[in-house]
Design an enzyme around this catalytic site. Structure first.
Site, PDB file in Angstrom:
ATOM      1  N   LYS A  26       0.832  -1.214   0.000  1.00  0.00           N
ATOM      2  CA  LYS A  26       0.000   0.000   0.000  1.00  0.00           C
ATOM      3  C   LYS A  26       0.859   1.254   0.000  1.00  0.00           C
ATOM      4  CE  LYS A  26      -2.170  -0.591   3.864  1.00  0.00           C
ATOM      5  NZ  LYS A  26      -1.790  -1.847   4.536  1.00  0.00           N
TER       6      LYS A  26
ATOM      7  N   ARG B 233      -9.626   1.363   8.064  1.00  0.00           N
ATOM      8  CA  ARG B 233      -9.319  -0.034   8.349  1.00  0.00           C
ATOM      9  C   ARG B 233     -10.498  -0.744   8.993  1.00  0.00           C
ATOM     10  NH1 ARG B 233      -3.433   0.735   8.586  1.00  0.00           N
ATOM     11  NH2 ARG B 233      -2.359  -1.200   8.945  1.00  0.00           N
TER      12      ARG B 233
ATOM     13  N   ARG C 151      11.553  -6.468   5.599  1.00  0.00           N
ATOM     14  CA  ARG C 151      11.411  -5.076   5.160  1.00  0.00           C
ATOM     15  C   ARG C 151      12.405  -4.172   5.872  1.00  0.00           C
ATOM     16  NH1 ARG C 151       5.394  -2.690   5.022  1.00  0.00           N
ATOM     17  NH2 ARG C 151       5.379  -3.024   7.272  1.00  0.00           N
TER      18      ARG C 151
ATOM     19  N   ARG D  95      11.172  -1.691  11.084  1.00  0.00           N
ATOM     20  CA  ARG D  95      10.175  -1.126  11.994  1.00  0.00           C
ATOM     21  C   ARG D  95      10.039  -2.033  13.200  1.00  0.00           C
ATOM     22  NH1 ARG D  95       4.957   0.087   8.539  1.00  0.00           N
ATOM     23  NH2 ARG D  95       4.012  -1.013  10.284  1.00  0.00           N
TER      24      ARG D  95
ATOM     25  N   ARG E  32      -1.246  -8.580  13.176  1.00  0.00           N
ATOM     26  CA  ARG E  32      -1.813  -7.542  12.307  1.00  0.00           C
ATOM     27  C   ARG E  32      -2.592  -8.164  11.155  1.00  0.00           C
ATOM     28  NH1 ARG E  32       3.801  -5.151  11.700  1.00  0.00           N
ATOM     29  NH2 ARG E  32       3.160  -4.158   9.779  1.00  0.00           N
TER      30      ARG E  32
HETATM   31  P1  ADP Z   1       0.930  -1.819   8.159  1.00  0.00           P
HETATM   32  O1  ADP Z   1      -0.030  -1.555   7.023  1.00  0.00           O
HETATM   33  O2  ADP Z   1       2.204  -2.476   7.718  1.00  0.00           O
HETATM   34  O3  ADP Z   1       0.307  -2.457   9.358  1.00  0.00           O
HETATM   35  P2  ADP Z   1       0.827   0.995   8.927  1.00  0.00           P
HETATM   36  O4  ADP Z   1       1.993   1.898   8.942  1.00  0.00           O
HETATM   37  O5  ADP Z   1      -0.287   1.275   7.992  1.00  0.00           O
HETATM   38  O6  ADP Z   1       1.460  -0.438   8.675  1.00  0.00           O
HETATM   39  O7  ADP Z   1       0.208   0.886  10.402  1.00  0.00           O
HETATM   40  C1  ADP Z   1       0.990   0.629  11.525  1.00  0.00           C
HETATM   41  C2  ADP Z   1       0.109   0.562  12.775  1.00  0.00           C
HETATM   42  O8  ADP Z   1      -0.546   1.841  12.975  1.00  0.00           O
HETATM   43  C3  ADP Z   1      -1.040  -0.435  12.727  1.00  0.00           C
HETATM   44  O9  ADP Z   1      -0.629  -1.740  13.097  1.00  0.00           O
HETATM   45  C4  ADP Z   1      -2.021   0.180  13.738  1.00  0.00           C
HETATM   46  O10 ADP Z   1      -1.611  -0.062  15.063  1.00  0.00           O
HETATM   47  C5  ADP Z   1      -1.867   1.663  13.489  1.00  0.00           C
HETATM   48  N1  ADP Z   1      -2.844   2.162  12.486  1.00  0.00           N
HETATM   49  C6  ADP Z   1      -2.544   2.646  11.248  1.00  0.00           C
HETATM   50  N2  ADP Z   1      -3.676   3.004  10.588  1.00  0.00           N
HETATM   51  C7  ADP Z   1      -4.713   2.728  11.415  1.00  0.00           C
HETATM   52  C8  ADP Z   1      -6.139   2.841  11.308  1.00  0.00           C
HETATM   53  N3  ADP Z   1      -6.745   3.320  10.204  1.00  0.00           N
HETATM   54  N4  ADP Z   1      -6.900   2.452  12.378  1.00  0.00           N
HETATM   55  C9  ADP Z   1      -6.331   1.983  13.494  1.00  0.00           C
HETATM   56  N5  ADP Z   1      -4.993   1.823  13.660  1.00  0.00           N
HETATM   57  C10 ADP Z   1      -4.185   2.189  12.645  1.00  0.00           C
END
Ligand code: ADP
Ligand code: ZN
Length: 220
Positions: A13, A88, A128, A163, A174
């Protein structure tokens, strides 16, 4: 146009969102990046969300929705944006729909789903590496796209890091959370008749296909 990127962690993404954002001249808005920045800066919000993120849980909807709404009021995203990592949950999708209906009634909304098998995702995420220079943010992979020099960004020479939440245990968690929410989320956008699903096997092919879909959608 507001483009929502749907897909489990590690499906690309962020990578694809960044390419689309440059090519289509739209700001990319990543909730993960916003949250990580707040944690690094040790803000009130950062302290509130740190434990959720590091354990692989979702940040609660109310906090996430408020964060995105205030970001969406900024100038650079008033005609459109690429949303990476938001929504999400269906509650977040509904909040976004209402916000855009009230504030940007003319804007088109569309969702792109990146669909990748789970075993491939785990392999991608645990390998990653991300450039620590925020204005660069290049993403590497120890197996499939290693940097020329170990631990150093090809583009800007900064240090590469994993990360904190990119370990197998947290990724599995996740992924589980993603699958719990994704069916409803995808149904939500399918009902709106604005969903494009793709298995992004090769990056450039995926980007080309997505752009063709968006071009067609824009003309509708
Ligand atoms: P990935 O898609 O690899 O999980 P992101 O950088 O998008 O990585 O998200 C990292 C973390 O940030 C998620 O595991 C969650 O804890 C939090 N997060 C990100 N976007 C949201 C969202 N829309 N709603 C709730 N938590 C979120
Ligand atoms: Zn870099």
């Amino acid at each position: 146009m507001y483009i929502v990127m749907l897909g489990a962690p590690g499906t690309g993404k962020g990578t694809i969102g960044k390419i689309l954002s440059q090519d289509l001249n739209l700001s990319a808005l990543s909730t993960g990046d916003i949250f990580r920045e707040q944690i690094n800066k040790r803000t009130v919000l950062g302290k509130k969300i740190q434990s959720y993120i590091e354990s692989g849980n979702l940040v609660p909807d109310d906090v996430t929705i408020e964060t995105v709404k205030s970001r969406l009021l900024e100038d650079d995203v008033k005609d459109g944006a690429i949303l990476d990592g938001f929504p999400r949950t269906v509650a977040q999708a509904e909040a976004l729909r209402i916000f855009l209906k009230e504030n940007r009634p003319q804007a088109k909304r569309v969702a792109i789903e990146l669909d990748v098998p789970d075993d491939e995702i785990i392999r991608r995420v645990v390998n990653r590496l991300i450039c620590t220079n925020k204005s660069c943010g290049a993403i590497y992979n120890r197996e499939t796209k290693p940097p020329k020099q170990v631990g150093i960004c090809d583009i800007c020479g900064s240090e590469l890091k994993r990360r904190k939440d990119d370990n197998e245990e947290t990724v599995t968690k996740r992924l589980g959370i993603y699958h719990q929410n994704s069916k409803d989320l995808i149904d939500f956008y399918r009902k709106n008749n604005a969903l494009y699903s793709i298995y992004p096997k090769e990056l450039d092919v995926a980007v080309k296909n997505i752009k063709e879909f968006l071009e067609e959608y824009r003309r509708k």
